[in-house]
Design a protein around this motif. Structure first.
Motif, short mmCIF file in Angstrom:
data_model
loop_
_atom_site.label_atom_id
_atom_site.label_comp_id
_atom_site.label_asym_id
_atom_site.label_seq_id
_atom_site.Cartn_x
_atom_site.Cartn_y
_atom_site.Cartn_z
N TYR A 69 38.37 22.79 12.06
CA TYR A 69 36.92 22.98 11.60
C TYR A 69 36.75 22.83 10.31
O TYR A 69 37.27 23.56 9.38
CB TYR A 69 36.46 24.31 12.20
CG TYR A 69 36.06 24.23 13.66
CD1 TYR A 69 37.26 24.29 14.52
CD2 TYR A 69 35.02 23.87 14.36
CE1 TYR A 69 37.19 24.23 15.91
CE2 TYR A 69 34.89 23.77 15.71
CZ TYR A 69 35.75 23.83 16.49
OH TYR A 69 35.84 23.80 17.76
N ASP A 70 35.59 21.96 10.02
CA ASP A 70 35.47 21.82 8.75
C ASP A 70 34.40 22.52 7.84
O ASP A 70 34.58 22.90 6.60
CB ASP A 70 34.92 20.22 8.44
CG ASP A 70 35.62 19.13 9.18
OD1 ASP A 70 36.84 19.08 8.88
OD2 ASP A 70 35.08 18.43 10.21
N TYR A 71 33.34 22.92 8.70
CA TYR A 71 32.15 23.44 7.97
C TYR A 71 32.09 25.23 8.65
O TYR A 71 32.23 25.13 9.96
CB TYR A 71 31.01 22.81 8.04
CG TYR A 71 30.95 21.54 7.49
CD1 TYR A 71 31.40 20.27 8.23
CD2 TYR A 71 30.93 21.42 6.11
CE1 TYR A 71 31.31 19.24 7.67
CE2 TYR A 71 31.13 19.93 5.67
CZ TYR A 71 31.51 19.13 6.35
OH TYR A 71 31.35 17.67 5.58
N TRP A 72 31.77 26.03 7.96
CA TRP A 72 31.76 27.23 8.50
C TRP A 72 30.36 28.10 7.94
O TRP A 72 30.08 27.91 6.98
CB TRP A 72 32.78 27.93 8.06
CG TRP A 72 34.26 27.84 8.62
CD1 TRP A 72 34.90 26.90 8.43
CD2 TRP A 72 34.95 28.26 9.92
NE1 TRP A 72 35.95 26.63 9.11
CE2 TRP A 72 36.05 27.70 10.23
CE3 TRP A 72 34.41 29.43 10.77
CZ2 TRP A 72 36.74 28.12 11.20
CZ3 TRP A 72 35.05 29.77 11.72
CH2 TRP A 72 36.20 29.05 12.03
N GLY A 73 29.82 28.88 8.83
CA GLY A 73 28.73 29.69 8.46
C GLY A 73 29.21 31.11 7.89
O GLY A 73 30.71 31.17 7.71
N GLN A 74 28.42 31.84 7.61
CA GLN A 74 28.65 33.09 7.04
C GLN A 74 28.98 34.22 7.86
O GLN A 74 29.52 35.34 7.36
CB GLN A 74 27.62 33.69 5.89
CG GLN A 74 27.49 32.36 4.84
CD GLN A 74 28.85 32.37 3.99
OE1 GLN A 74 29.54 33.30 3.19
NE2 GLN A 74 29.39 31.40 3.51
N GLY A 75 28.30 33.89 9.20
CA GLY A 75 28.74 35.13 10.17
C GLY A 75 27.69 35.88 10.35
O GLY A 75 26.94 36.38 9.61
N THR A 76 27.60 36.51 11.75
CA THR A 76 26.50 37.59 11.96
C THR A 76 27.32 38.58 12.72
O THR A 76 28.46 38.34 13.44
CB THR A 76 25.60 36.92 12.78
OG1 THR A 76 24.59 37.68 13.08
CG2 THR A 76 25.87 36.19 14.37
N GLN A 88 25.03 23.21 5.42
CA GLN A 88 25.10 24.67 5.75
C GLN A 88 24.89 24.71 7.02
O GLN A 88 24.31 24.17 7.84
CB GLN A 88 23.91 25.13 5.05
CG GLN A 88 23.92 26.99 4.57
CD GLN A 88 22.93 27.19 3.74
OE1 GLN A 88 21.86 26.56 3.56
NE2 GLN A 88 23.09 28.49 3.21
N LEU A 89 25.70 25.86 7.61
CA LEU A 89 25.58 26.42 8.97
C LEU A 89 25.11 27.87 8.86
O LEU A 89 25.32 28.51 8.11
CB LEU A 89 26.97 26.44 9.62
CG LEU A 89 27.48 25.25 10.04
CD1 LEU A 89 28.90 25.33 10.72
CD2 LEU A 89 26.47 24.25 11.05
N TYR A 99 31.26 33.85 13.90
CA TYR A 99 30.96 32.75 12.97
C TYR A 99 31.01 31.47 13.90
O TYR A 99 31.80 31.37 14.87
CB TYR A 99 32.35 32.48 11.98
CG TYR A 99 32.68 33.78 11.15
CD1 TYR A 99 33.38 34.59 11.71
CD2 TYR A 99 32.14 33.58 9.80
CE1 TYR A 99 33.77 35.84 10.59
CE2 TYR A 99 32.43 34.69 9.01
CZ TYR A 99 33.21 35.72 9.55
OH TYR A 99 33.60 36.75 8.67
N CYS A 100 30.15 30.65 13.49
CA CYS A 100 30.12 29.34 14.09
C CYS A 100 30.73 28.21 13.11
O CYS A 100 30.81 28.52 11.57
CB CYS A 100 28.70 28.74 14.49
SG CYS A 100 27.54 28.47 13.16
#
Length: 124
Positions: A111-118, A3-4, A95-96
Motif C-alpha cells: 500500500y502506497d498511501y496511508w491515513g492517520q487512523g481512527t 491525503q486519506l 487505518y485505511c
C-alpha cells in the motif's frame, strides 16, 4: 496534497456497530485497491479487509468474516467499513490505505498511501 482521511471511529459497547469511512483528497481512488488495517496496543498492524478498484474483489481477516463489510462509492471517492457485532478484541486504531497497483491484498507493504487512523474502542 494527497491525503486519506478516516472517520467514524469511537466508543461502542460489545455487540454494537460502527461504520468507518475513508475519504481521499488530492487523488482519485477509482483505480486503486483500498485496504483497512488495524493496530492494537502492543501488537503489530494487521490487515482487516480490502477491496479492488471495481469492488469486484474483497478479502477479510478470518476473525471479522461475517461481521465486517467493506464497500466503496467511487463517485464520492470514499471507501467504507461496516463493522457489526463488535467485540472487545476489535479495539484498535483503524487505518485505511490505497494501493495504486490495485492488487487488493492484506499485505501492508503493498500500500502506497496511508491515513492517520481512527480509534475504535469496544468496551462496556
Amino acid at each position: 496534497q494527497l491525503q486519506l482521511v478516516e472517520s467514524g471511529g469511537g466508543l461502542v459497547q460489545p455487540g454494537g456497530s460502527l461504520r468507518l469511512s475513508c475519504a481521499a483528497s488530492g487523488f482519485t481512488l477509482d483505480y486503486a485497491a483500498v485496504g483497512w488495517f488495524r493496530q492494537a496496543p502492543g501488537k503489530e498492524r494487521e490487515g482487516v479487509s480490502c477491496i479492488s478498484s471495481s469492488g469486484g474483489r474483497t478479502k477479510y481477516l478470518d476473525s471479522v468474516k461475517g461481521r465486517f463489510t467493506i464497500s466503496r462509492d467511487n463517485a464520492k471517492n470514499t471507501v467504507y467499513l461496516q463493522m457489526n457485532s463488535l467485540k472487545p478484541e476489535d479495539t484498535a486504531v483503524y487505518y485505511c490505505a490505497a494501493d495504486s497497483a490495485d492488487r487488493a491484498t492484506l499485505i501492508i507493504f503493498e500500500y502506497d498511501y496511508w491515513g492517520q487512523g481512527t480509534q475504535v474502542t469496544v468496551s462496556s
